[in-house]
Motif scaffolding. Structure first.
Motif, mmCIF file in Angstrom:
data_model
loop_
_atom_site.group_PDB
_atom_site.id
_atom_site.type_symbol
_atom_site.label_atom_id
_atom_site.label_comp_id
_atom_site.label_asym_id
_atom_site.label_seq_id
_atom_site.Cartn_x
_atom_site.Cartn_y
_atom_site.Cartn_z
ATOM 1 N N ILE A 23 16.734 3.998 -2.182
ATOM 2 C CA ILE A 23 16.183 4.239 -3.528
ATOM 3 C C ILE A 23 15.146 3.180 -3.886
ATOM 4 C CG2 ILE A 23 16.740 4.262 -5.992
ATOM 5 C CD1 ILE A 23 19.440 5.482 -5.252
ATOM 6 N N ALA A 24 15.502 1.912 -3.668
ATOM 7 C CA ALA A 24 14.565 0.835 -4.008
ATOM 8 C C ALA A 24 13.313 0.895 -3.141
ATOM 9 C CB ALA A 24 15.254 -0.522 -3.860
ATOM 10 N N SER A 25 13.462 1.311 -1.883
ATOM 11 C CA SER A 25 12.301 1.408 -0.992
ATOM 12 C C SER A 25 11.337 2.485 -1.457
ATOM 13 C CB SER A 25 12.762 1.692 0.444
ATOM 14 O OG SER A 25 13.480 0.598 0.975
ATOM 15 N N ILE A 26 11.877 3.631 -1.898
ATOM 16 C CA ILE A 26 11.008 4.663 -2.468
ATOM 17 C C ILE A 26 10.245 4.086 -3.654
ATOM 18 C CG2 ILE A 26 10.971 6.857 -3.717
ATOM 19 C CD1 ILE A 26 13.316 7.778 -2.038
ATOM 20 N N GLY A 27 10.940 3.293 -4.471
ATOM 21 C CA GLY A 27 10.292 2.664 -5.604
ATOM 22 C C GLY A 27 9.159 1.742 -5.194
ATOM 23 N N LEU A 28 9.367 0.957 -4.140
ATOM 24 C CA LEU A 28 8.323 0.051 -3.665
ATOM 25 C C LEU A 28 7.113 0.826 -3.151
ATOM 26 C CD1 LEU A 28 10.444 -2.612 -1.732
ATOM 27 C CD2 LEU A 28 9.253 -2.935 -3.907
ATOM 28 N N ILE A 29 7.386 1.898 -2.397
ATOM 29 C CA ILE A 29 6.302 2.682 -1.800
ATOM 30 C C ILE A 29 5.466 3.371 -2.874
ATOM 31 C CG2 ILE A 29 5.781 4.660 -0.306
ATOM 32 C CD1 ILE A 29 8.543 3.917 1.088
ATOM 33 N N THR A 30 6.134 3.922 -3.866
ATOM 34 C CA THR A 30 5.449 4.686 -4.918
ATOM 35 C C THR A 30 5.098 3.833 -6.132
ATOM 36 O OG1 THR A 30 7.576 5.353 -5.893
ATOM 37 C CG2 THR A 30 6.620 6.807 -4.224
ATOM 38 N N ARG A 31 5.432 2.542 -6.078
ATOM 39 C CA ARG A 31 5.230 1.610 -7.194
ATOM 40 C C ARG A 31 5.979 2.065 -8.447
ATOM 41 N NH1 ARG A 31 2.295 -2.474 -5.923
ATOM 42 N NH2 ARG A 31 0.706 -2.393 -4.294
ATOM 43 N N ALA A 56 9.173 10.403 -8.312
ATOM 44 C CA ALA A 56 8.705 9.020 -8.435
ATOM 45 C C ALA A 56 7.262 8.979 -8.916
ATOM 46 C CB ALA A 56 8.834 8.307 -7.095
ATOM 47 N N ARG A 57 6.952 7.967 -9.745
ATOM 48 C CA ARG A 57 5.583 7.775 -10.233
ATOM 49 C C ARG A 57 5.408 6.294 -10.598
ATOM 50 N NH1 ARG A 57 8.390 9.905 -14.676
ATOM 51 N NH2 ARG A 57 8.105 8.722 -16.630
ATOM 52 N N ALA A 70 0.828 -1.197 0.000
ATOM 53 C CA ALA A 70 0.000 0.000 0.000
ATOM 54 C C ALA A 70 0.860 1.244 0.000
ATOM 55 C CB ALA A 70 -0.904 -0.001 1.242
ATOM 56 N N GLN A 71 0.349 2.284 -0.642
ATOM 57 C CA GLN A 71 1.038 3.564 -0.634
ATOM 58 C C GLN A 71 1.099 4.078 0.791
ATOM 59 O OE1 GLN A 71 2.286 5.493 -3.124
ATOM 60 N NE2 GLN A 71 2.805 7.171 -1.756
ATOM 61 N N PHE A 72 2.294 4.542 1.220
ATOM 62 C CA PHE A 72 2.445 5.078 2.567
ATOM 63 C C PHE A 72 1.616 6.340 2.696
ATOM 64 C CE2 PHE A 72 4.429 5.891 6.559
ATOM 65 C CZ PHE A 72 4.526 7.263 6.655
ATOM 66 N N GLN A 73 0.767 6.406 3.714
ATOM 67 C CA GLN A 73 -0.032 7.580 3.944
ATOM 68 C C GLN A 73 -0.091 7.866 5.427
ATOM 69 O OE1 GLN A 73 -3.915 7.118 2.279
ATOM 70 N NE2 GLN A 73 -3.208 7.221 0.170
ATOM 71 N N GLN A 74 -0.156 9.166 5.745
ATOM 72 C CA GLN A 74 -0.357 9.577 7.118
ATOM 73 C C GLN A 74 -1.057 10.912 7.062
ATOM 74 O OE1 GLN A 74 3.055 9.322 9.627
ATOM 75 N NE2 GLN A 74 2.225 10.715 11.136
ATOM 76 N N ASP A 75 -2.187 11.038 7.735
ATOM 77 C CA ASP A 75 -2.965 12.257 7.648
ATOM 78 C C ASP A 75 -2.356 13.348 8.497
ATOM 79 O OD1 ASP A 75 -6.095 10.431 7.694
ATOM 80 O OD2 ASP A 75 -4.725 10.879 6.051
ATOM 81 N N GLU A 76 -2.471 14.571 8.021
ATOM 82 C CA GLU A 76 -2.072 15.711 8.814
ATOM 83 C C GLU A 76 -3.057 15.845 9.969
ATOM 84 O OE1 GLU A 76 0.414 17.564 8.497
ATOM 85 O OE2 GLU A 76 1.080 17.679 6.413
ATOM 86 N N THR A 77 -2.557 16.151 11.169
ATOM 87 C CA THR A 77 -3.423 16.388 12.306
ATOM 88 C C THR A 77 -3.615 17.878 12.472
ATOM 89 O OG1 THR A 77 -1.541 16.383 13.792
ATOM 90 C CG2 THR A 77 -2.685 14.293 13.476
#
Length: 225
Positions: A171-179, A127-128, A2-9
């Motif tokens: 670098i690879a982790s950013i790729g996994l997060i952003t697909r 990243a995209r 899943a795309q990493f997400q965290q809402d602003e409080t």
């Protein structure tokens, strides 16, 4: 993944919440951390431990820092444990109590946030989703296995054995997060080239390769002889 997400409080925006980027999330965690810092477990929970890529990226940042001692040794084994679980196809990362209780001080958390934005913020912005087959569930298991090899390299006490594989994991982790399969591929190639260099260097030059490598790295960072 899943795309990493965290809402602003505390946001006054009544519309849909916007995803908080990894670099922004790290800055927020560092700012909110108590003076004594956070345990690795609390840090993982703050990131959202369901996402392997987010946790591995964050732990890789201090490993990327050249000539930083102590923190890489704190996070290298937990990184390897997480990578092993990723390779095994686990849905959620898990760390034993001994790993979760390791302490990251507040200055260290601030450095992680600063370095992540300085060196990887631009990459995260570019990243995209592309080459999705390199960031899917089957590919993640393969990437996790390669990350184990990178983590083993980090544990070797040689110049830059922390920095290069740490950058590759980030670098690879950013790729996994952003697909972004292109970033996944770039990270894997960088790390594998580094390990190949180590193997070839020691095979042909033996212990003298260590002096050659140290001289090159010190010159590269202007640390002098």
């Amino acid at each position: 993944m899943a795309q990493f997400q965290q809402d602003e409080t505390g946001s006054q925006d009544t519309g849909p919440s916007q995803p908080l980027s990894l670099t922004a999330a790290l800055a927020r965690i560092a700012h909110a951390a108590p003076d004594e810092g956070l345990t690795l477990g609390a840090f993982s929970d703050a990131l959202g431990e369901r996402v392997f890529g987010a946790l591995l990226f964050a732990l890789a940042i201090p490993v990327c820092m050249p000539f930083l001692y102590g923190v890489p040794q704190i996070v290298a084994l937990p990184m390897m444990a997480i990578a092993l679980q990723m390779a095994g196809g686990r849905a959620h990362p898990w760390m034993p109590k001994s790993f979760r209780n390791r302490q990251l001080d507040k200055p260290g958390l601030t450095r992680i946030a600063t370095w992540s934005r300085k060196w990887f913020g631009w990459l995260e912005a570019l990243a995209r989703p592309r080459l999705s087959f390199l960031s899917g569930p089957t590919a993640e298991r393969f990437v996790g296995g390669v990350f184990v090899l990178f983590c083993a390299s980090i544990l070797i006490p040689l110049p830059a054995t922390n920095t290069t594989p740490g950058i590759a994991i980030a670098i690879a982790s950013i790729g996994l997060i952003t697909r972004d399969g292109l970033l996944v591929l770039a990270g894997l190639v960088l790390g594998l080239l580094w390990i190949t260099l180590l193997i070839v260097g020691f095979t042909f030059f033996g212990a003298a390769f260590l002096d050659m490598l140290k001289t090159f790295i010190l010159g590269l960072f202007g640390a002098g002889g």
